[in-house]
Write a protein that holds these residues in place. Structure first.
Motif, PDB file in Angstrom:
ATOM      1  N   ASP A 102       0.841  -1.214   0.000  1.00 18.71           N
ATOM      2  CA  ASP A 102       0.000   0.000   0.000  1.00 18.71           C
ATOM      3  C   ASP A 102       0.872   1.259   0.000  1.00 18.71           C
ATOM      4  O   ASP A 102       0.564   2.241  -0.678  1.00 18.71           O
ATOM      5  CB  ASP A 102      -0.906   0.048   1.241  1.00 18.71           C
ATOM      6  N   MET A 103       1.950   1.230   0.789  1.00 21.32           N
ATOM      7  CA  MET A 103       2.832   2.407   0.849  1.00 21.32           C
ATOM      8  C   MET A 103       3.435   2.682  -0.528  1.00 21.32           C
ATOM      9  O   MET A 103       3.512   3.831  -0.974  1.00 21.32           O
ATOM     10  CB  MET A 103       3.946   2.187   1.884  1.00 21.32           C
ATOM     11  N   ARG A 142       2.204   1.689  -3.473  1.00 22.01           N
ATOM     12  CA  ARG A 142       1.165   2.115  -4.422  1.00 22.01           C
ATOM     13  C   ARG A 142       0.798   3.580  -4.219  1.00 22.01           C
ATOM     14  O   ARG A 142       0.607   4.318  -5.187  1.00 22.01           O
ATOM     15  CB  ARG A 142      -0.079   1.212  -4.336  1.00 22.01           C
ATOM     16  N   SER A 143       0.739   4.037  -2.956  1.00 22.92           N
ATOM     17  CA  SER A 143       0.448   5.473  -2.719  1.00 22.92           C
ATOM     18  C   SER A 143       1.576   6.327  -3.261  1.00 22.92           C
ATOM     19  O   SER A 143       1.329   7.375  -3.871  1.00 22.92           O
ATOM     20  CB  SER A 143       0.317   5.804  -1.233  1.00 22.92           C
ATOM     21  N   ALA A 160       1.235   6.552  -6.931  1.00 24.22           N
ATOM     22  CA  ALA A 160       0.105   7.410  -7.325  1.00 24.22           C
ATOM     23  C   ALA A 160       0.461   8.887  -7.135  1.00 24.22           C
ATOM     24  O   ALA A 160       0.060   9.742  -7.930  1.00 24.22           O
ATOM     25  CB  ALA A 160      -1.133   7.054  -6.512  1.00 24.22           C
ATOM     26  N   GLU A 161       1.214   9.189  -6.082  1.00 24.03           N
ATOM     27  CA  GLU A 161       1.566  10.589  -5.800  1.00 24.03           C
ATOM     28  C   GLU A 161       2.788  11.050  -6.596  1.00 24.03           C
ATOM     29  O   GLU A 161       3.114  12.237  -6.583  1.00 24.03           O
ATOM     30  CB  GLU A 161       1.846  10.760  -4.300  1.00 24.03           C
TER      31      GLU A 161
END
Ligand code: ADP
Length: 184
Positions: free
Chosen positions: A33-34, A36-37, A40-41
């Motif tokens: 998740d870290m 993927r964020s 995305a950012e």
């Protein structure tokens, strides 16, 4: 309580981790998740990680170990749940060092299991529903190879040291949660 939730891609670690973190008030640390964020950012970490994650490879150990170290060092008094880390022997050894440094002794390891075809079916379905770029047939195959070659040995590493609680990951989400709670 501190937990490491371990297992192959697609076995349901993320889903179970969210539930366990809520029930036991744990800090949920998901390296996937870290990453993927960050992707995305478009952060520097994300830019470095993007190619590895989207092709189903692993992000280099030093990067991911640094990331987990930062989070664990800033965790105060709350228990944690590691999801997706450690994924290589080098990560597992670095984590042991970090635990020693931070005087963290109580860590339980739960491993979710499911037959490979079930993992593939779940990831293909997730790809269609959620559009995760690494949930495509070819990338899934590669992730399973990487898991077998690099992550599976971590199981043996922990079996010899801390012990591993094996939990059947088949059945409904509730079934699996109940099985995990039972071994905890
Ligand atoms: P899954 O368990 O379904 O493969 P994750 O969300 O845990 O999904 O991980 C997705 C991807 O993120 C991995 O395939 C890998 O590229 C990267 N990743 C996550 N955790 C790590 C880690 N500990 N070390 C290296 N790469 C990682």
């Amino acid at each position: 309580m501190n937990l490491i939730l371990f297992g192959p891609p697609g076995v349901g670690k993320g889903t179970q981790a969210m539930r366990l973190a809520a029930t036991h008030d744990l800090l949920h640390i998901s390296t996937g998740d870290m990453l993927r964020s960050a992707i995305a950012e478009g952060t520097p970490l994300g830019m470095t990680a993007k190619g590895f994650v989207e092709s189903g490879g692993l992000v280099p150990d030093d990067i991911i170990i640094g990331l987990v170290r930062e989070v664990l060092e800033s965790t105060e008094s709350k228990g944690f749940l590691l999801d997706g880390f450690p994924r290589t022997l080098e990560q597992a050894r670095a984590l042991d060092d970090l635990f020693r440094e931070l005087a963290i002794h109580e860590v339980r390891i739960v491993m979710l299991t499911a037959p490979e075809q079930e993992l593939i079916d779940r990831m293909v379905k997730r790809g269609l529903e959620q559009g995760r770029k690494d949930d495509t047939a070819e990338t899934i195959r590669h992730r399973l190879e990487v898991y077998n070659a690099q992550t599976e040995p971590v199981k043996t590493f922990y079996e010899k040291s801390r012990g591993v609680k094996l939990v059947d990951g088949l059945g409904t989400v509730d079934d699996v949660t109940a099985r995990i709670e039972k071994v905890l």
